[in-house]
Write an enzyme that holds these catalytic residues in place. Structure first.
Site, mmCIF file in Angstrom:
data_model
loop_
_atom_site.group_PDB
_atom_site.id
_atom_site.type_symbol
_atom_site.label_atom_id
_atom_site.label_comp_id
_atom_site.label_asym_id
_atom_site.label_seq_id
_atom_site.Cartn_x
_atom_site.Cartn_y
_atom_site.Cartn_z
ATOM 1 C CB CYS A 67 -0.927 0.006 1.216
ATOM 2 S SG CYS A 67 -1.775 1.590 1.434
ATOM 3 C CB CYS A 79 0.846 1.211 4.379
ATOM 4 S SG CYS A 79 -0.834 0.900 4.971
ATOM 5 C CG ASP A 124 -2.119 15.114 -4.051
ATOM 6 O OD1 ASP A 124 -3.104 14.423 -3.732
ATOM 7 O OD2 ASP A 124 -1.517 14.979 -5.150
ATOM 8 C CG HIS A 133 -4.590 -0.520 4.794
ATOM 9 N ND1 HIS A 133 -4.033 0.197 3.750
ATOM 10 C CD2 HIS A 133 -5.582 -1.252 4.242
ATOM 11 C CE1 HIS A 133 -4.652 -0.106 2.627
ATOM 12 N NE2 HIS A 133 -5.606 -0.989 2.896
ATOM 13 C CG ASN A 158 -11.991 11.229 -4.844
ATOM 14 O OD1 ASN A 158 -13.009 11.911 -4.929
ATOM 15 N ND2 ASN A 158 -10.801 11.682 -5.202
ATOM 16 C CG HIS A 180 -4.188 4.070 3.346
ATOM 17 N ND1 HIS A 180 -3.243 3.307 4.007
ATOM 18 C CD2 HIS A 180 -4.624 4.986 4.262
ATOM 19 C CE1 HIS A 180 -3.115 3.743 5.254
ATOM 20 N NE2 HIS A 180 -3.951 4.773 5.430
ATOM 21 C CG HIS A 203 -6.767 9.399 0.226
ATOM 22 N ND1 HIS A 203 -6.917 8.100 -0.206
ATOM 23 C CD2 HIS A 203 -6.978 10.179 -0.859
ATOM 24 C CE1 HIS A 203 -7.194 8.089 -1.493
ATOM 25 N NE2 HIS A 203 -7.254 9.340 -1.922
HETATM 26 P P1 AMP Z 1 -7.417 9.665 -5.024
HETATM 27 O O1 AMP Z 1 -7.395 9.819 -6.518
HETATM 28 O O2 AMP Z 1 -8.586 10.320 -4.358
HETATM 29 O O3 AMP Z 1 -7.236 8.211 -4.630
HETATM 30 O O4 AMP Z 1 -6.168 10.465 -4.476
HETATM 31 C C1 AMP Z 1 -4.883 9.940 -4.441
HETATM 32 C C2 AMP Z 1 -3.960 11.115 -4.396
HETATM 33 O O5 AMP Z 1 -2.675 10.649 -4.018
HETATM 34 C C3 AMP Z 1 -3.792 11.849 -5.729
HETATM 35 O O6 AMP Z 1 -4.229 13.197 -5.584
HETATM 36 C C4 AMP Z 1 -2.299 11.740 -6.011
HETATM 37 O O7 AMP Z 1 -1.765 12.900 -6.600
HETATM 38 C C5 AMP Z 1 -1.740 11.489 -4.633
HETATM 39 N N1 AMP Z 1 -0.459 10.793 -4.606
HETATM 40 C C6 AMP Z 1 -0.107 9.678 -5.298
HETATM 41 N N2 AMP Z 1 1.154 9.319 -4.985
HETATM 42 C C7 AMP Z 1 1.606 10.206 -4.075
HETATM 43 C C8 AMP Z 1 2.830 10.369 -3.358
HETATM 44 N N3 AMP Z 1 3.862 9.535 -3.520
HETATM 45 N N4 AMP Z 1 2.935 11.430 -2.511
HETATM 46 C C9 AMP Z 1 1.915 12.287 -2.341
HETATM 47 N N5 AMP Z 1 0.726 12.175 -2.966
HETATM 48 C C10 AMP Z 1 0.578 11.153 -3.823
#
Ligand code: AMP
Length: 114
Positions: free
Chosen positions: A4, A7, A30, A46, A87, A98, A100
């Site tokens: 994950c 995680c 983000d 998780h 989402n 996970h 968020h």
């Molecule tokens: P969601 O599309 O609602 O699942 O949001 C996932 C979010 O995680 C997206 O806005 C991505 O830009 C963000 N994301 C993905 N990988 C990383 C990372 N390594 N560090 C910070 N944010 C990330």
């Protein structure tokens, strides 16, 4: 949970830009910000999504929401306003499984929620 992404971020195995942390949740920037403030708040334990919050304690869930408020204050957007989004599932384009909360602010956000 093994494999994950969030995680691994919480464990420090993948770098992140930390904004806030307490015993229940971790907040970090983000990687692809959609607003001047775009911070993700995640529970340290998780949980896949909003559909799975019954697997969390009420205290941990409340801590995540309080962390969103704290992040907004720290980022200086509490007065001007901000949006908290989670989402859940494919129709909502959840890409990381996970739970968020996106904390978005620092500009006039769209009235459109889709
Ligand atoms: P969601 O599309 O609602 O699942 O949001 C996932 C979010 O995680 C997206 O806005 C991505 O830009 C963000 N994301 C993905 N990988 C990383 C990372 N390594 N560090 C910070 N944010 C990330």
């Amino acid at each position: 949970m093994k494999d994950c992404l969030f995680c691994k971020i919480i464990a420090g195995e993948i770098p992140s830009s930390r904004v806030f942390e307490d015993e229940d949740c971790y907040a970090f920037r983000d990687i692809s910000p959609m607003a001047p403030t775009h911070v993700l708040v995640v529970p340290k334990t998780h949980v896949e999504s909003m559909a799975h919050v019954d697997e969390m304690s009420s205290a941990a869930l409340a801590a995540c929401l309080r962390a969103c408020r704290t992040v907004a204050e720290m980022e200086g957007v509490a007065e001007s306003g901000y949006r908290v989004v989670s989402n859940c599932g494919p129709d909502a384009c959840q890409s990381v499984k996970h739970l968020h909360f996106h904390v978005l602010g620092g500009k006039q956000l769209s009235e459109k929620m889709d």
